[in-house]
Structure formats: C-alpha cells, structure tokens
Design a protein around this motif. Structure first.
Motif, short mmCIF file in Angstrom:
data_model
loop_
_atom_site.label_atom_id
_atom_site.label_comp_id
_atom_site.label_asym_id
_atom_site.label_seq_id
_atom_site.Cartn_x
_atom_site.Cartn_y
_atom_site.Cartn_z
N GLU A 134 13.78 -24.56 41.42
CA GLU A 134 13.47 -23.97 40.59
C GLU A 134 14.40 -23.74 39.38
O GLU A 134 15.63 -23.94 39.82
N GLU A 376 6.82 -21.43 32.87
CA GLU A 376 5.82 -21.15 34.04
C GLU A 376 5.57 -19.66 34.09
O GLU A 376 4.58 -19.12 34.55
N HIS A 417 8.79 -24.96 34.25
CA HIS A 417 8.08 -26.05 35.21
C HIS A 417 8.80 -27.25 34.64
O HIS A 417 8.54 -27.51 33.28
#
Length: 586
Positions: A134, A376, A417
């Motif tokens: 992430e 995101e 993202h």
C-alpha cells in the motif's frame, strides 16, 4: 463532594460571560421569549451568586498555529453510545473526527510564511491482514500565522437552541424508545439534554467580546426570537444568563422553523470581510432525510453558506443523528461537535472557541499528476467522496492548535493506487485554495516514493495510517452490526479470504454501505459477534505494537474502545447466544 464540585463548575461557567463588574446605563435585558410555564427554581437562583475572574488572555507565542479540516471535530457520540451499551450510528465516527483527537507531525521542512503551506510525507507498507503493498501520502496542514498574532474576527453570532420535548430526556437514553427499551448503565451525569445544552450555551457566551453581537432563537414545534442580534456590551449579561438557565423542554420539533428564524436575525446586516456571521445550532437532532431538502434545515444551511452565513452544529445526547449532520458538514464553513457533558464542553471551549468560529481557508483542491499513481481513497476529509483519480477536495480549513512540533488533526491521508506498468514514477502535487476574502492561491511540488522496502517518512504519517485503520475497522464493524438492527440489510456471503480483507476495505466500497439508511430513531443494543471480537483482539495487538513504536500514549483512547467491544457481554436480544462466525485462518 461530587455535588459541591458540580456546583463549583456551574458557578464558573455561568459567570465567565461577565467579563467585568462595570455596569453601563445602556445595558438592557433584551430577552423576548416568555414561556407559559414557570421556569425559575431556587436551585438555579443560587448559581447567580458570587463572582469569577476571567482567565488571562493567551500569552504571546512565537509558534505558528496549525490547520484542520471542517466537518466532525470529535467522535464523542460514537464513544458515548458504546459506553452506554448502544450500537452507534455509522457516521458517529469519521476519519476527520478521529484525527482531530490527535496531534500529527506534518512533515513541514521549511518555514511557513503564508496563510496555508501544504507539506507532504510518504509511506509504503505491507498491510498486516491483506498482505497487499500500500502507498500513502499525507497532506500536512500548516499555516504561517503566529499563535500570538491570531485573533478571530468580530462575531455576529446567533445561537439556535432546540427546546422540544425530546431535550427533556436523559443524555444517556434514546427518546424514541417508546416501549421502555432503556438500557441500564452507570452514567454518572444524570442531567437532561436540556440542562447540558443550557449550560453549554452559557459557557459559549463567556467567550464573546463586548464588540461581538449575539442573538438567540428557540424552537419546539414553533420558532421564537428569544433575543435580538445586539452587541454584547448593550445586553444585561446576568439577566440573559438567568433566562437561558431557566429554559425548559416542551412541545414538538421543527428544526427548519428554528433555522429560518435565525436567518431572519441576519436580515439587513451587510456581509463584511472583518466579521464572521455564524449560526450555532444545538439539538439532539433526530430528523429524517427530508431535512436535506432545499427548504428544510440542512438545505437552508447550504444556502446560508453561499450568502456568507456559516453554521456550527452541536449534538446533544447519545441519540444525536450524526448521519444527517455529516451530510451537511461538507458545506463550506461548517463544522460540528458532539457534547457528552457540560464540563467537558466548557473545557473544550476554553481552548478552542476562537478556532471553532474562524474558517481560514476555502475550496482547497489537491491535483495529483502522475502516470503511475492515482487516488484510491481519502481519509480525514468530509469531502472524501468528492475525490477522483487525480483530485482531492476540502471545502474548509479551520485554525488548530500546534504544540510546537505537531498539529491537532493537522493532516489528510491519501491512499494511492500504483500502476505497475507505468514507466515514470514521478508525482506532482498542485494545491489551490481561496482565503476568506476570495483571493486564489496555488503551489506546486514534486514528491516521490522510495524504491526499496517499506518505510514511513515520519511518525506523523505512520500515526495517521494507524488511526485510519482503526476508523476503517470500526466503520466496517458498524455496517455489519447495523445490518441486523433497524436497517435490515441482508448479509453477504464471504469466503475466508474475503472476510480476512473485509475489515480493511474502504467503507464506501463495502457491499452493504449503499443500503444503510440509519435514519431510524429507536436504539439498537450493542452487539459484537464472536468473529469480530476475535478480529478486534488481533487488530488490537497490532495496534499496540505500533503504539509502542510511535511512543504515543494518546493512542490509548482507541485501545480503550476496542477493549469495551472485545469484553462486551452477550445481551438478552442475542436469542440464545451469538454464533462463532470467524472464518479466517492463518
């Protein structure tokens, strides 16, 4: 002893508005509301005795103030519901509300000399449950305004108070539990919502200056102009305090009438840059979604904002409907607080009243330019649903306390993202915003993620990710738990892997999220399934490890809530006991 301490507290807040003992021949009792029932009682008369000295003005300071987003400024209602064994409403906990309970390093490396100086920090981690890589950025909210130089604008302030019958119920119960569905709890403050609201208003009045103007509107099924919008120095402060503390709850509820009457007090008042026009609306807010219509409460609040009249909502009681107030908190210049005791609220005001009524930055836009990354999710802004693949929006920034190294609620967390096929890894961030005079400003900066390994640029972004994880888990638990209560949303079958990931899914992406209405007025008893208890136990262990690394004891407040949920006992409505729905296996 407890009664003596309570009396001393009320003595303090009732006389703080009396800034001096000097009386002017021009001071008048301009209170207009006259209830049909006798309101004064002997116990309240004694609150008017004595005198209290005002605290000295804030010492001049060389450090800068910080900034924080509008919207929710706490998660008190979420915690109060759990403590009283009720299932909280979904938006009683928000990312921005939980962030505002903490101080964050913002990653500012250069001296800030502007109204707003964004700063950026990056992090890359492996999610402990989903095992996915992430990418995160924090937008640090910094200001060049020195704390000692900060002074709020002069106020045209209209206080709108709900005096409907529901305000006569105890703070710790749901008014619409018609069948006596009252849950026994150890609530030590037995005050009604009305009494807490009255004392909170008196505490607010103590922070007004002589040149400020204040008016008061009351509403039940009708609306009443209780006090015209006049300068503080022209009003008999002691008489106004008396009138407010004498108010009692009665009648039905007409939120729209109350707000409409408040707007009338601003008629004929010219909008000026140096004056803040603000409505502070105190209610136990249990309306339905119809109040979002243009000619209803929340619709009118949005129209008022466009005319330069901003709104602060203050929720009283565990049954305060955060979901609707969260909807209007996206309005420019708006914020809201949840009061859980008059003592705690008075303490908050001592530090934050001037910040609460002083928006500084409007229409903040963050534009991300990158072929490799897109937005995101956004954590810490009520306008998170306005984010697209390359733009993040925040309607309002308010002043916030800075302790010299960190800012209260001073970050917005952005999850990115990554397109693994993209060749360029560069990210350009361009920020644009307007000041209170409508002047536009902008800045552009390049940032980059480190190529090797997982890392956090500073403790601020690491803490922001941890707090965001907590809110995400709490929201997903609430979505699932409320599906069995008034919302009656059918459950979704999950494989073990799906359940493993479920608690970390961005809440708006939860399959049941669009189906939740939560406009209901009756309470839901607190219920934590065996599966969620096991998950919370695992998450708490990870949380405690991070808390130790961060060396931050303030993170204990989240641990305390998790402990309450993990240790929650089965209640009578479990119908023979909860099943063990835990599917995850290591």
């Amino acid at each position: 002893m407890k009664k003596i301490l309570t009396l001393l507290l009320i003595l303090n807040i009732t006389f703080l508005w009396a800034m001096t003992d000097k009386k002017s021949v021009n001071q008048i009792d301009d209170w207009e509301y006259n209830a049909t029932a006798p309101l004064m009682d002997s116990s309240r008369r004694m609150y008017m005795q004595g005198n209290v000295k005002m605290a000295s003005p804030m010492a001049m300071s060389a450090k800068n103030i910080g900034l924080s987003v509008g919207g929710a400024k706490d998660t008190n209602n979420f915690k109060a519901n759990i403590e009283n064994k009720y299932l909280p409403k979904l938006d009683s906990i928000t990312y921005e509300g939980q962030f505002y309970q903490h101080y964050f390093e913002t990653g500012l490396e250069k001296e800030c000399k502007e109204l707003f100086c964004p700063s950026y920090a990056s992090a890359k981690r492996l999610n402990p449950f989903t095992k996915e890589e992430e990418y995160f950025l924090t937008v640090g909210l910094n200001s060049g305004i020195k704390e000692g130089d900060f002074k709020r604008k002069k106020l045209n302030l209209v206080l709108v108070l709900d005096i409907s019958g529901s305000m006569n119920s105890p703070f710790s119960s749901y008014y619409y539990d018609k069948l006596g569905n009252k849950i026994s709890n150890g609530d030590k403050e037995k005050k009604t919502k009305m009494k807490i609201a009255n004392e909170s208003i008196v505490a607010m009045l103590s922070h007004l200056d002589d040149d400020d103007s204040v008016g008061v509107v009351l509403f039940d099924h009708n609306a009443y102009k209780a006090k015209a919008l006049n300068q503080v120095k022209k009003s008999n402060k002691k008489a106004i305090r008396n009138h407010i503390l004498e108010l009692k709850a009665r009648g039905g509820t007409n939120w729209s009438a109350g707000y409409k009457e408040a707007l009338k007090l601003f008629e004929g008042i010219e909008s000026k840059d140096e004056v803040e026009n603000r409505i502070i609306f105190l209610t136990d807010a249990m309306p339905n979604s119809g109040e979002l219509n243009k000619n209803k409460l929340f619709g009118m609040a949005k129209e008022a904002s466009a005319k330069g009249i901003n709104t602060t909502f203050i929720g009283i009681g565990v049954d305060f409907n955060n979901n609707l107030v969260e909807a209007v908190s996206k309005t420019k210049g708006a914020n809201y607080f949840s009061v859980h005791s008059s003592k705690a609220f008075s303490k908050l005001l001592d530090k934050e009243f001037d910040y609460m009524v002083t928006p500084l930055v409007y229409d903040l836009n963050l534009k991300l330019s990158s072929s490799a990354y897109s937005i995101e999710a956004v954590y810490g802004s009520p306008e998170a649903n306005l984010a697209t693949g390359d733009v993040m929006k925040v309607n309002t920034l308010f002043p916030s306390d800075n302790d010299g190294s960190a800012t209260k609620g001073g970050v917005v967390l952005v999850k990115l993202h990554k397109d693994k096929e993209a060749k360029s890894q560069e990210i350009y961030l361009e920020v644009s915003y307007k000041d209170v005079k409508g002047k536009s400003h902008s800045s552009r900066q390049k940032v980059a993620f480190k190529t090797e390994g997982n890392y956090y640029d500073n403790k601020g972004i690491r803490k922001a990710i941890l707090v965001a994880d907590y809110v995400t888990v709490m929201k997903n638990w609430l979505i699932d738990a409320r599906a069995e209560c008034n919302d009656k949303v059918s459950g979704v079958e999950k494989t073990p892997l799906e359940l493993q990931k479920a608690c970390f899914v961005y809440p708006p992406m939860h399959p049941d999220y669009p189906q939740l209405k939560t406009w209901e007025r009756k309470s839901c008893k607190l219920k934590v399934s065996a599966g969620y208890k096991k998950f919370l136990h695992l998450f708490r262990n990870i949380y405690l490890e991070e808390m130790k690394l961060l060396e931050d004891e303030t993170l204990n407040q989240e641990v305390n809530v998790m402990n309450l949920l993990i240790n929650q006992k089965r209640s009578s409505h479990d119908n023979g006991g909860a099943s063990d729905d835990w599917l995850y296996k290591k």
